[in-house]
Enzyme design. Structure first.
Site, PDB file in Angstrom:
ATOM      1  N   HIS A 148     -24.181  -3.151 -13.957  1.00 52.29           N
ATOM      2  CA  HIS A 148     -24.455  -4.065 -12.588  1.00 52.29           C
ATOM      3  C   HIS A 148     -25.068  -2.810 -11.393  1.00 52.29           C
ATOM      4  CE1 HIS A 148     -23.319  -4.980  -8.435  1.00 52.29           C
ATOM      5  NE2 HIS A 148     -23.888  -6.233  -8.590  1.00 52.29           N
ATOM      6  N   ASN A 149     -23.959  -1.782 -11.500  1.00 53.06           N
ATOM      7  CA  ASN A 149     -24.220  -0.766 -10.383  1.00 53.06           C
ATOM      8  C   ASN A 149     -25.252   0.040 -10.537  1.00 53.06           C
ATOM      9  OD1 ASN A 149     -21.645  -1.883  -9.226  1.00 53.06           O
ATOM     10  ND2 ASN A 149     -20.617   0.025  -8.896  1.00 53.06           N
ATOM     11  N   ASN A 161       0.963  -1.255  -0.035  1.00 61.13           N
ATOM     12  CA  ASN A 161      -0.011  -0.107  -0.145  1.00 61.13           C
ATOM     13  C   ASN A 161       0.809   1.137   0.120  1.00 61.13           C
ATOM     14  OD1 ASN A 161      -2.916   0.986   0.545  1.00 61.13           O
ATOM     15  ND2 ASN A 161      -2.034   2.242   1.942  1.00 61.13           N
ATOM     16  N   ARG A 162       0.509   2.317  -0.665  1.00 73.63           N
ATOM     17  CA  ARG A 162       1.246   3.485  -0.679  1.00 73.63           C
ATOM     18  C   ARG A 162       1.568   4.029   0.661  1.00 73.63           C
ATOM     19  NH1 ARG A 162      -1.817   8.634  -2.911  1.00 73.63           N
ATOM     20  NH2 ARG A 162      -2.955   8.342  -1.123  1.00 73.63           N
ATOM     21  N   GLU A 173     -28.217  -1.698  -9.541  1.00 73.95           N
ATOM     22  CA  GLU A 173     -28.050  -1.570  -8.231  1.00 73.95           C
ATOM     23  C   GLU A 173     -28.783  -0.221  -7.597  1.00 73.95           C
ATOM     24  OE1 GLU A 173     -24.233  -2.537  -6.388  1.00 73.95           O
ATOM     25  OE2 GLU A 173     -24.690  -0.617  -5.186  1.00 73.95           O
ATOM     26  N   SER A 226     -17.903  -7.428  -7.390  1.00 75.58           N
ATOM     27  CA  SER A 226     -18.886  -6.766  -6.516  1.00 75.58           C
ATOM     28  C   SER A 226     -19.160  -7.666  -5.327  1.00 75.58           C
ATOM     29  CB  SER A 226     -20.333  -7.001  -7.442  1.00 75.58           C
ATOM     30  OG  SER A 226     -21.424  -6.620  -6.546  1.00 75.58           O
ATOM     31  N   VAL A 282      -7.141  -0.238  -5.905  1.00 76.94           N
ATOM     32  CA  VAL A 282      -7.001   1.450  -5.263  1.00 76.94           C
ATOM     33  C   VAL A 282      -8.096   2.256  -6.009  1.00 76.94           C
ATOM     34  CG1 VAL A 282      -4.341   1.080  -5.575  1.00 76.94           C
ATOM     35  CG2 VAL A 282      -5.516   2.090  -7.346  1.00 76.94           C
TER      36      VAL A 282
END
Ligand code: NBP
Length: 467
Positions: free
Chosen positions: A185-186, A33-34, A189, A128, A74
């Site tokens: 899909h979203n 991770n950064r 949703e 998802s 990210v």
């Protein structure tokens, strides 16, 4: 030293849970991770032996088996480009970057082309299921080069949610197709959530039910054809207490969004797809965010007094259930129709039965009725509209009058139900053989000489309408 099977970059909620899921499945995972504290935090809290932390990108990459498989989790947008730029100088021919974030599909197409210049494969993968799904089994929508997918397939199959023992992952198609399917899909949703929230406000303000009573209604519905993850969590949300009473009553009514719904609608406009239920659901979030304006307007603008449903409550609630189900079918029809158009435009050859099939577990829109979609699309992958399939035709015939009754009753009470209204509007527009568009064509020709076609003979016409 033992090499890692895969590396995960991005140790926010999704990345860390996916890394844990992959490690639980028996793979050796490198994490990076950064901000190094997040990597340290994962190591402090996890008991998995096969996760190794790295604090320098070169060490992280050196630890991976070749071809290297690097999963990016990210923030979408600039952050994804930034991390790809950091990685690029160290990548070798054959390495595979897997972008598991919610990236815009056109960015995925661009990144895929750029990386291919150095013979680096790029998979744009929709994932998802939120943080729970990431840890316990998400629904996975991989797009990109098939040869690269085949290399990561065993890992995806191990970590994906299982529906009747079948992993909820299927190769979607080339370049941006995986992210496109995740985007739609979203969008679906958004519509599903908006429809459920409209039913909640109807039960609350028109039926005058308590949160517990509304929860009980959702509980019963969840045992029938409306069975879905979103109804299930709604039932539980409405039962959650805090020290003041029901927690839901203290949640600020401003819905936030991260943009995937907006992208779905923007793309629908480009494809000339009538996506009104999803689009109204996005607009509903925008209006909700105008809380201070709404507070002011509530004191200035008038509307009718709500008249409660007192008699025939059970009949009203049954109509509401049918209205919700038919509207949900319409929202999914619109989303899947958009997938069909995009598939044609980009030559993706999307297999809708496989897409519906991997939505059946692990993802937010998982629902029983997806079984129907799987069967319909298995039989006819290019059906022009789901509403025309025998099963949904039948539901429409039986349920359209309930949707009509609910919409007209609730609109008269002055309660906003944009998604339910849009569903009915779409339904009636779609089944109209003679619309009002003849007048629009005449107006266009009148003021702009745009010409029109006639319904009694072929050819293109222009008339001087005002002479
Ligand atoms: P976020 O979307 O909140 O992203 C945070 C991560 O991005 C951190 O690891 C952060 O590193 C990293 N990052 C940023 Br911000 N800028 C960076 C840069 N320039 N270079 C390298 N790393 C950078 O995390 P998330 O909610 O876990 O979601 C991850 C991805 O999965 C997103 O694309 C999201 O849209 C998608 N997704 C999320 C969900 C969900 O339910 N949350 C579901 C499905 C998909 P830092 O710690 O150093 O700031």
């Amino acid at each position: 030293m033992k090499k890692n099977d895969i590396g995960v970059i991005g140790m926010a909620v999704m990345g860390r849970n996916l890394a844990l899921n992959i490690a639980k499945s028996g793979y050796n995972v490198a994490i990076f991770n950064r901000t190094i504290n997040k990597t340290k935090d994962v190591m402090l809290k996890c008991s998995e032996k096969n996760i190794s932390p790295y604090f320098l990108i070169q060490d992280f990459l050196r630890s991976l088996k070749k071809p290297r498989r690097i999963l990016l989790m990210v923030q979408s947008g600039q952050a994804t480009d930034d991390i790809i730029n950091v990685l690029t100088p160290y990548l070798n021919s054959g390495d595979i970057i897997i972008d598991g974030g919610n990236s815009f599909y056109k960015d995925t197409i661009r990144r895929s082309k750029d990386l291919l210049k150095n013979n680096v494969s790029f998979l744009g993968v929709g994932i998802s299921g939120g943080e729970y799904g990431a840890l316990n089994g998400p629904s996975i929508m991989p797009g990109g080069q098939k040869s690269a997918y085949d290399i990561v397939k065993p890992i995806f199959k191990s970590i994906a949610s299982k529906f009747k023992n079948q992993p909820c992952v299927a190769y979607i198609g080339p370049n941006g197709s995986g992210h496109y399917v995740k985007m739609v899909h979203n969008g679906i949703e958004y519509a599903d959530m908006q429809l459920i929230s409209e039913v909640y406000i109807i039960l609350k303000n028109i039926v005058n039910y308590s949160n517990k009573e509304i929860s009980d209604v959702f509980d019963i519905w969840n045992q029938g054809e409306l069975n879905s993850y979103l109804i299930d969590i709604t039932k539980n949300i409405l039962r959650k207490k805090d020290h003041n009473g029901d927690l839901i009553d203290y949640v600020l009514d401003e819905a936030v969004n991260k943009g995937t719904g907006k992208w779905t609608c923007q793309d629908a406009l480009d494809l000339h797809e009538s996506l009104n239920v999803i689009t109204e659901s996005v607009f509903a979030r925008y209006v909700s965010s105008l809380k201070s304006q709404r507070m002011l307007a509530s004191k200035i603008l008038s509307g009718p007094n709500v008249s409660l449903v007192s008699s025939h409550k059970d009949d009203f609630i049954e109509d509401l259930r049918k209205a919700l189900y038919l509207s949900k079918i319409i929202a999914y029809s619109q989303g899947f129709s958009q997938l069909g158009s995009a598939s044609k435009k980009y030559y993706w050859n999307l297999k809708c039965h496989e897409i519906a099939s991997i939505f059946r577990s692990g993802c937010i829109i998982q629902a029983d009725f997806l079984n129907q979609l799987v069967e319909i699309y298995k039989y006819d992958n290019i059906i022009i509209n789901l509403l025309l399939s025998p099963y949904f035709q039948d539901i429409s015939k039986q349920y359209q009058s309930s949707l009509r009754k609910i919409v007209s009753y609730v609109v008269k009470q002055g309660i906003a139900i944009p998604a339910l209204v849009s569903s009915l509007t779409y339904y009636d527009s779609y089944r109209t053989s003679q619309s009002s568009a003849n007048l629009i064509q005449a107006q266009r020709d009148c003021f702009g000489a745009h010409t029109y076609k006639r319904n009694d003979k072929s050819g293109v016409y222009h008339t001087n309408w005002l002479e």
